[in-house]
Design a protein around this motif. Structure first.
Motif, mmCIF file in Angstrom:
data_model
loop_
_atom_site.group_PDB
_atom_site.id
_atom_site.type_symbol
_atom_site.label_atom_id
_atom_site.label_comp_id
_atom_site.label_asym_id
_atom_site.label_seq_id
_atom_site.Cartn_x
_atom_site.Cartn_y
_atom_site.Cartn_z
ATOM 1 N N SER A 3 0.816 -1.218 0.000
ATOM 2 C CA SER A 3 0.000 0.000 0.000
ATOM 3 C C SER A 3 0.846 1.264 0.000
ATOM 4 C CB SER A 3 -0.924 0.021 1.224
ATOM 5 O OG SER A 3 -2.059 -0.775 1.030
ATOM 6 N N CYS A 4 2.070 1.159 0.530
ATOM 7 C CA CYS A 4 2.926 2.351 0.591
ATOM 8 C C CYS A 4 4.404 1.992 0.580
ATOM 9 C CB CYS A 4 2.591 3.200 1.822
ATOM 10 S SG CYS A 4 3.606 4.689 1.988
ATOM 11 N N GLY A 5 4.939 1.545 1.723
ATOM 12 C CA GLY A 5 6.382 1.477 1.916
ATOM 13 C C GLY A 5 7.160 0.688 0.891
ATOM 14 N N SER A 53 26.232 1.658 -8.609
ATOM 15 C CA SER A 53 26.416 1.980 -7.196
ATOM 16 C C SER A 53 25.273 2.865 -6.717
ATOM 17 C CB SER A 53 27.753 2.696 -6.972
ATOM 18 O OG SER A 53 27.859 3.843 -7.803
ATOM 19 N N VAL A 54 24.871 2.656 -5.440
ATOM 20 C CA VAL A 54 23.686 3.306 -4.886
ATOM 21 C C VAL A 54 24.004 3.779 -3.474
ATOM 22 C CG1 VAL A 54 21.319 2.912 -4.095
ATOM 23 C CG2 VAL A 54 22.092 1.896 -6.251
ATOM 24 N N ALA A 55 23.494 4.961 -3.116
ATOM 25 C CA ALA A 55 23.575 5.447 -1.736
ATOM 26 C C ALA A 55 22.160 5.765 -1.261
ATOM 27 C CB ALA A 55 24.455 6.693 -1.636
ATOM 28 N N ILE A 56 21.807 5.277 -0.078
ATOM 29 C CA ILE A 56 20.465 5.468 0.461
ATOM 30 C C ILE A 56 20.571 6.213 1.782
ATOM 31 C CG2 ILE A 56 18.350 4.312 1.201
ATOM 32 C CD1 ILE A 56 19.376 1.866 -0.479
ATOM 33 N N PHE A 57 19.981 7.379 1.839
ATOM 34 C CA PHE A 57 20.030 8.227 3.023
ATOM 35 C C PHE A 57 18.734 8.065 3.816
ATOM 36 C CE2 PHE A 57 23.199 9.870 0.272
ATOM 37 C CZ PHE A 57 24.133 10.540 1.054
ATOM 38 N N GLY A 58 18.820 7.372 4.961
ATOM 39 C CA GLY A 58 17.654 7.095 5.782
ATOM 40 C C GLY A 58 17.202 5.660 5.608
ATOM 41 N N LEU A 59 17.409 4.840 6.642
ATOM 42 C CA LEU A 59 17.153 3.403 6.524
ATOM 43 C C LEU A 59 15.900 2.983 7.296
ATOM 44 C CD1 LEU A 59 20.805 2.027 6.731
ATOM 45 C CD2 LEU A 59 19.458 2.672 4.714
ATOM 46 N N GLY A 60 14.827 3.723 7.078
ATOM 47 C CA GLY A 60 13.529 3.265 7.533
ATOM 48 C C GLY A 60 13.006 2.252 6.538
ATOM 49 N N ALA A 61 11.715 1.954 6.617
ATOM 50 C CA ALA A 61 11.144 0.936 5.738
ATOM 51 C C ALA A 61 11.298 1.307 4.272
ATOM 52 C CB ALA A 61 9.673 0.718 6.084
ATOM 53 N N VAL A 62 11.089 2.581 3.933
ATOM 54 C CA VAL A 62 11.197 2.992 2.536
ATOM 55 C C VAL A 62 12.633 2.886 2.046
ATOM 56 C CG1 VAL A 62 10.986 4.946 0.944
ATOM 57 C CG2 VAL A 62 9.150 4.464 2.563
ATOM 58 N N GLY A 63 13.583 3.358 2.848
ATOM 59 C CA GLY A 63 14.984 3.272 2.450
ATOM 60 C C GLY A 63 15.450 1.841 2.275
ATOM 61 N N LEU A 64 15.032 0.962 3.178
ATOM 62 C CA LEU A 64 15.411 -0.445 3.053
ATOM 63 C C LEU A 64 14.714 -1.101 1.862
ATOM 64 C CD1 LEU A 64 15.450 -1.489 6.820
ATOM 65 C CD2 LEU A 64 17.409 -1.053 5.325
ATOM 66 N N ALA A 65 13.522 -0.615 1.527
ATOM 67 C CA ALA A 65 12.847 -1.137 0.330
ATOM 68 C C ALA A 65 13.589 -0.701 -0.933
ATOM 69 C CB ALA A 65 11.401 -0.653 0.286
ATOM 70 N N VAL A 66 14.150 0.499 -0.923
ATOM 71 C CA VAL A 66 15.007 0.926 -2.029
ATOM 72 C C VAL A 66 16.180 -0.038 -2.162
ATOM 73 C CG1 VAL A 66 16.581 2.711 -2.863
ATOM 74 C CG2 VAL A 66 14.388 3.372 -1.873
ATOM 75 N N ALA A 67 16.787 -0.385 -1.026
ATOM 76 C CA ALA A 67 17.926 -1.302 -1.046
ATOM 77 C C ALA A 67 17.525 -2.657 -1.610
ATOM 78 C CB ALA A 67 18.490 -1.470 0.370
#
Length: 385
Positions: free
Chosen positions: A184-186, A205-219
């Protein structure tokens, strides 16, 4: 509360909901009335819902989203259709569905264009608190006298809710609804940002700033796409263990550095990453994310919500260095058109959703779920209704 033993179609349903009466006040579990769906609307029984940082920000009153009280928050959920209103032909009673805050009417100029997932009529609008059909609410206090307002086209912190059909996605009945809640979102927002918006390439190569649910989903999305280096940046080191499970290869805690984060990343990647994702909702972090990308072609994707009136911390001339910045809403997914296919991918095990459900509680303990998010102890706390 309706027991489900008799047909409730066309009738008012009395059920429990978590009602927000004011910013920062504990949500109150109480009985409310939910009116039948009107034209092109659907009423669903929520089976699972979870708390997102957007709910948390609205609850705190950090932005203008909470002008209308009382209100039912919530926008991540999964459930079953109880009844449909006039004109709804693509869904029926008993269908398994997930609500989406970013609707898809299918008729506007945006919906007809494959370059965007926005919708002119049912796009995300935190100030919207009533239904499109008649400008009224479908929620009322137990005695039916006073309205209770809607939130983000969804209002899932209720045993029953009414949505515009444009904001509801039918999914395979075999899909596990508890996991589908995350779509539904994250998960959709993060994975979609990596796949649809950035189009992360193998070996990048990827950098993710902020490792909440959305950031970890990016990962997770970058991992599936074959990124060779995924750098996670967060001031909470407890997020790093979870990050490893979704493919993050390197971690940076800005508090441990005596140089700017972008300089550290530049040294780690021979000048910068191909893609950076800002998931923190912080302008200083956004600038670091922008400068962390490679001179000549780096792309920064903005996912964090920025309630502050401050403008972008980027000088126009810096855009002549080949770096780009773009915002992403709901991961670029067109909800009704593309999300069913994404759900099937998740069912096939291409993405690991289990890592994102860190806690489970009964719906009545929703305030505990909020506190877990406030304390940074949870990614998603699944609430069972």
């Amino acid at each position: 509360m309706d027991s489900g033993k008799h047909d409730t179609t066309g009738k008012v349903i009395t059920c429990k909901a978590a009602v927000a009466w004011g910013p920062g006040q504990p949500l109150v579990i109480e009985e409310i009335q939910v009116a039948p769906p009107q034209k092109m609307e659907v009423r669903i029984k929520i089976l699972f819902t979870s708390v997102c940082h957007t709910d948390l920000s609205a609850w705190k009153g950090e932005n203008e989203a909470q002008r209308a009280y009382p209100r039912i928050l919530g926008h991540e959920a999964a459930g079953i259709i109880e009844s449909v209103g006039e004109g709804v032909e693509d869904m029926k009673k008993g269908d398994h569905v997930i609500p989406v805050f970013q609707g898809e009417c299918g008729n506007c100029v945006c919906c007809k264009n494959d370059k965007t997932n926005l919708c002119q009529k049912f796009g995300v609008n935190p100030l919207k608190s009533v239904m499109v059909n008649d400008g009224k609410t479908r929620f009322f206090t137990k005695d039916g006298k006073y309205p209770i307002f809607h939130f983000l086209n969804t209002s899932t912190f209720s045993e029953y809710t009414v949505l515009d059909s444009a904001c509801l996605v039918k999914i395979d009945a075999k899909a596990p609804l508890e996991k589908m809640t995350l779509l539904s979102c994250g998960i959709s927002t993060g994975v979609g940002a990596a796949w649809n918006v950035a189009n992360v390439q193998p070996g990048s190569s990827v950098a993710i700033f902020g490792l909440g649910a959305v950031g970890l989903a990016v990962a997770e999305g970058a991992r599936v796409r074959g990124a060779s280096k995924i750098i996670g940046i967060d001031i909470n080191p407890s997020k790093f263990a979870k990050g490893k499970a979704v493919g993050i290869t390197d971690f940076i805690n800005p508090k441990d550095l005596d140089i700017p984060v972008h300089e550290k990343i530049g040294a780690m990647t021979d000048g910068g990453v191909d893609y950076s994702f800002e998931c923190a909702g912080n302008l200083e972090v956004l600038r670091e994310a922008f400068l962390s990308t490679q001179f000549g072609w780096g792309l920064t994707v903005l996912l964090g919500v920025h309630p502050s009136p401050r403008l972008l911390p980027i000088h126009p001339m810096e855009l002549f260095n080949g770096r780009e910045i773009i915002g992403s809403v709901f991961g670029g997914f067109k909800g009704k058109t593309q999300l069913p296919g994404f759900a099937k991918q998740c069912m096939c095990g291409s993405l690991n959703l289990d890592e994102f459900i860190t806690h489970q509680l009964p719906f009545e303990k929703i305030n505990e779920a909020f506190q877990l998010l406030v304390d940074g102890k949870s990614l998603r706390c699944l609430l069972h209704l």
